[in-house]
Design an enzyme around this catalytic site. Sequence first.
Site, short mmCIF file in Angstrom:
data_model
loop_
_atom_site.label_atom_id
_atom_site.label_comp_id
_atom_site.label_asym_id
_atom_site.label_seq_id
_atom_site.Cartn_x
_atom_site.Cartn_y
_atom_site.Cartn_z
N GLN A 70 1.28 37.48 36.35
CA GLN A 70 0.98 38.72 37.09
C GLN A 70 -0.25 38.48 37.97
OE1 GLN A 70 1.71 39.29 33.36
NE2 GLN A 70 3.71 39.01 34.28
N GLY A 88 7.75 35.47 36.84
CA GLY A 88 8.72 34.58 37.47
C GLY A 88 7.94 33.63 38.34
N HIS A 89 7.77 32.41 37.89
CA HIS A 89 6.95 31.43 38.62
C HIS A 89 7.85 30.36 39.20
CE1 HIS A 89 3.17 32.60 36.05
NE2 HIS A 89 3.71 33.62 36.70
N ASP A 101 2.91 37.25 42.05
CA ASP A 101 3.77 36.48 42.96
C ASP A 101 3.00 35.80 44.09
OD1 ASP A 101 5.88 37.42 41.41
OD2 ASP A 101 6.11 39.20 42.66
N LYS A 159 1.42 31.22 41.98
CA LYS A 159 0.75 30.57 40.84
C LYS A 159 1.56 29.38 40.35
CE LYS A 159 0.93 34.53 38.71
NZ LYS A 159 1.35 35.42 39.80
P1 GDP Z 1 4.14 33.36 41.18
O1 GDP Z 1 4.74 34.42 40.35
O2 GDP Z 1 2.72 33.62 41.52
O3 GDP Z 1 4.34 31.98 40.61
O4 GDP Z 1 4.93 33.39 42.58
P2 GDP Z 1 6.53 33.54 42.76
O5 GDP Z 1 7.16 32.26 42.43
O6 GDP Z 1 7.02 34.77 42.11
O7 GDP Z 1 6.59 33.85 44.32
C1 GDP Z 1 6.06 32.98 45.25
C2 GDP Z 1 7.18 32.59 46.21
O8 GDP Z 1 6.62 32.00 47.35
C3 GDP Z 1 8.13 31.54 45.64
O9 GDP Z 1 9.40 31.76 46.16
C4 GDP Z 1 7.55 30.23 46.15
O10 GDP Z 1 8.53 29.21 46.30
C5 GDP Z 1 7.05 30.66 47.51
N1 GDP Z 1 5.89 29.93 48.01
C6 GDP Z 1 4.80 29.46 47.35
N2 GDP Z 1 3.92 28.92 48.20
C7 GDP Z 1 4.46 29.05 49.43
C8 GDP Z 1 4.01 28.70 50.75
O11 GDP Z 1 2.93 28.18 50.96
N3 GDP Z 1 4.86 29.00 51.79
C9 GDP Z 1 6.06 29.60 51.60
N4 GDP Z 1 6.80 29.87 52.66
N5 GDP Z 1 6.50 29.94 50.38
C10 GDP Z 1 5.71 29.67 49.32
P1 IMO Z 2 4.33 37.00 38.18
O1 IMO Z 2 3.69 36.28 37.01
C1 IMO Z 2 4.80 40.83 40.24
C2 IMO Z 2 4.84 44.41 37.71
C3 IMO Z 2 6.14 45.19 37.63
C4 IMO Z 2 5.59 46.60 37.42
C5 IMO Z 2 4.37 46.36 36.52
C6 IMO Z 2 4.63 46.56 35.03
O2 IMO Z 2 5.61 36.42 38.62
O3 IMO Z 2 3.32 37.20 39.27
P2 IMO Z 2 5.93 45.12 33.21
O4 IMO Z 2 7.36 44.67 33.15
O5 IMO Z 2 4.95 44.01 33.18
O6 IMO Z 2 5.62 46.19 32.20
O7 IMO Z 2 5.80 45.86 34.65
O8 IMO Z 2 3.99 45.01 36.75
N1 IMO Z 2 4.97 42.97 37.37
C7 IMO Z 2 4.93 41.98 38.27
N2 IMO Z 2 4.84 42.01 39.62
N3 IMO Z 2 4.82 39.63 39.60
C8 IMO Z 2 4.87 39.59 38.25
O9 IMO Z 2 4.72 38.44 37.56
C9 IMO Z 2 4.97 40.79 37.53
N4 IMO Z 2 5.07 41.10 36.22
C10 IMO Z 2 5.05 42.43 36.14
O10 IMO Z 2 6.86 45.09 38.83
O11 IMO Z 2 5.12 47.13 38.63
MG MG Z 3 6.38 35.72 40.35
#
Ligand code: GDP
Ligand code: IMO
Ligand code: MG
Length: 426
Positions: A226, A45-46, A18, A21
């Site tokens: 991840q 979840g991207h 998270d 990416k």
């Molecule tokens: P990912 O899994 O690495 O793609 O990241 P996620 O989407 O799960 O979580 C990142 C969260 O941070 C999302 O809600 C994005 O919209 C938000 N985000 C990304 N870059 C920034 C930033 O520079 N500032 C803020 N405030 N939010 C950001």
């Molecule tokens: P993105 O791509 C954050 C974590 C789960 C758990 C562990 C194993 O959005 O960064 P799994 O379901 O993969 O067997 O769970 O990994 N986990 C993540 N944490 N971001 C993710 O994906 C994750 N995908 C799995 O919370 O601790």
């Molecule tokens: Mg994510």
Amino acid sequence: MFGDSRRTVVVVGSQWGDEGKGKLVDVLAERAAWVVRYQGGANAGHTVDLGDSTFVLHQIPSGILHPGVRCAIGNGVVLDPDQLFEEIDGLVKDGIDVEGRLYVSDRAHLVLPYHKLVDAESSASKAIGTTGRGIGPAYEDKVARRGVRVLDLRNKDRLRELVTQGADHANAQLGRFKSDKRVRVEDTLALLDKLAGRLLPLAEDVGLMVHRAIKSGAAVLLEGAQGSLLDVDHGTYPYVTSSNTTSGGAAVGAGIAPTAIDAVLGVVKAYTTRVGGGPLPTEMDEALAEQTRKLGNEYGATTGRPRRCGWFDAVVVRYAARINGLTDLAVTKLDVLDTFEKIALCSAYEIDGELHHEFPADLTALERATPKYEWLPGWKRSTADARRIEDLPDEARRYLDRMRELVETPITYVSVGTRRDQIIGL
Ligand code: GDP
Ligand code: IMO
Ligand code: MG
């Protein structure tokens, strides 16, 4: 990121996931011809925020929001076909044209209903805090050589044989868990029969397609899911996911040679978060974590769970830089720290009275680790409108400079908001 000598670039999470990416891949995809997911599955979840609409992508590469960019799901992904079509239909409903530019590796393994059931019913999965998307059980079947691949949908007899084997194994596990739930082979086959007609036209030799694209000089992004500390080999085992999330997994999971990779961009938050169980050495006290969670909207994009929050851990990111071979760093969510009086960076751990600069493999050592913090003054004004590094307050630049020194990797991007345009390229 792309240049004459940088055509194939990996984007990899360098903490516990998270990191942002999705945002970085979306930004970089503007100049890419291909975006390929190489591991994980619907546990990811991207998020991509286009201003008037926000998309959360689970299996489809985050390049899909740019018309004309080709997207592929590599052999290293465990693919949930049911979820895939839900995701495609959602995008199409929102006006995104997916037709003819999304491919799925015919070697990718399928996540079937029995994998999700086993994940949901397993107390071990609960203890880890998995996303419940069937990821662990699907990779287990892959490694145990009883997995079902996309290409198996082409042969009904073979498919029945494999699904029967998989379902028998899942039912035996459910029995051992003392669960009264069971899977039916016929239900799984009926589902696959319904989905095969849509899935098979997307099936391709993705490794070959990407190889040809690279040979022709196209810009290719490999999108990690991840984070490095969730890598099954390099992460905080057993509190990890079941794949190689690090850049080594990119070649294997996209089906290309490691020598084809030109650069590796590590995405990090300006602080640290983690969802699920396991060590997080720099975890904040609950009041500060709550404040950070609110400011950063730190709730899981897949499960909605509140994310645990901590200070930036340079021991973790320097380790990630080494195992991924990071050439560049993208620091996201700097704006979340805008109101903080002072900000901490962890530069080492103290374990049993000894100072450690390298990330330990042993979980029990991590549990005893006390972070050594450097405190820096906050900047206490908004960075959300900064578009050049000179626009950032001095204190913010000092924070980034110290981060770069500790992690020993140049910072190439700083993100200051969720939207596409809220980014500084250095
Ligand atoms: P990912 O899994 O690495 O793609 O990241 P996620 O989407 O799960 O979580 C990142 C969260 O941070 C999302 O809600 C994005 O919209 C938000 N985000 C990304 N870059 C920034 C930033 O520079 N500032 C803020 N405030 N939010 C950001
Ligand atoms: P993105 O791509 C954050 C974590 C789960 C758990 C562990 C194993 O959005 O960064 P799994 O379901 O993969 O067997 O769970 O990994 N986990 C993540 N944490 N971001 C993710 O994906 C994750 N995908 C799995 O919370 O601790
Ligand atoms: Mg994510």
